[in-house]
Motif scaffolding. Sequence first.
Motif: not given
Length: 393
Positions: A157-181
């Motif tokens: 519906d064009g209302s949201m955008c989900l982005i996978k991005i590297p996690c910027l917290r220290q001592n981690t190599s994880n990725f996160v899902f960020q959901l934006y309106c």
Amino acid sequence: MQYLQYHRSSQTMGAEESKSNSYGLVGPSIVVSNMNRQALSARPWSLLHMCSLDQWKSGHAEAAGFSETTMTCNNIVFKDCSPTFCTCRQAQLSSIQNFHVKSVLCYQENKVVLHLVRNMMTQFGLIDIQDHKFIGIFGKQSVEFINEALRGEMSPDGSMCLIKIPCLRQNTSNFVFQLYCLHTRNLIREITLPFHHSLFAFDPRFCCSRLAATSFIKDEDNSLSLVKTDNWEIITTNRRVDDMRPSLHPTLKDLFYSKDGYLIFAVMVTSGCHCREKKNRRSQPVEISLYIFNADSAQTLHCIQYNRYTCGQHSCPVNYMPVFSNCGSKMAIVLNDMETTVDHLQIYKLPTAGSLQNRCRIRILQVYPPDMLSRLPLPGRMIQYLQFHPVFS
């Protein structure tokens, strides 16, 4: 492995039927009658039609009910194209003042989300290509990311955008899902992922409230989960997506739904660089496995395997990705036979699922092309439903 064996037998049958009808030698008008006759009697996953890529472009695609004729692209991913945006299929985008445009992250109809960089920091830009309007930026980061580290998709519906991005917290190599309106361009919620190679796709039947995600559960990096976006609750999980490999990395290239939302497709491509094989065709082509799942249970339904002289690491995904007919009931793939240099097209029948309403939509779209839908004497919401807008979910 039962579904793999079933495919091989059904593909052989379809190829013989296609050859006996000499589809590659007939004109588009004959394709229409043959296609309609075969589609009525054929079982799901049957091969309905074969032709060369040149014949596909010169009329077979339109005759078979497909709008997309561009099945190859010579551009390089992240240099010219992105996993979700092909410069041969979509219009070129002009530059944005004071920003460096690194790639197209995702798009939905007239809205496009860009990966932008300013002052060596990544942020995302939202534009409307129909009105030639730059709507604004969101998701400003403290570092500049490479394009390969990002993945995004807009909700149907064009209302949201989900982005996978590297996690910027220290001592981690994880990725996160960020959901934006996208209306407010604010971050709604995020979740840390157990694997960096997780892919995702919004269910077109549920606007922005449900998605499919791979490797979403800890210790399950060969899994497919159906997830609610309001609280990341897992509805169900298929813990064995690819029976041929222990992990989805690095062969999983894309995850997407069928037009009506009742099927989920996962595309696996031979890992590594195959640019040399693509150029001289003296070596083995890449092997592509297209796994199909039930979108309500995540259960594996089928697998189609084919070969292609391309490079899954550097070439635009258009070269090996399937396309769907206007009605959504047929799927076309481009492939190579190692005995000839001709690029072939194959059209498969997909299973018809869902309500009587969805079946009626398929039949209407088999009769009326997309450009005629707005002129039909039907209510506006019905027209939107025929255009696969998620208005009745």
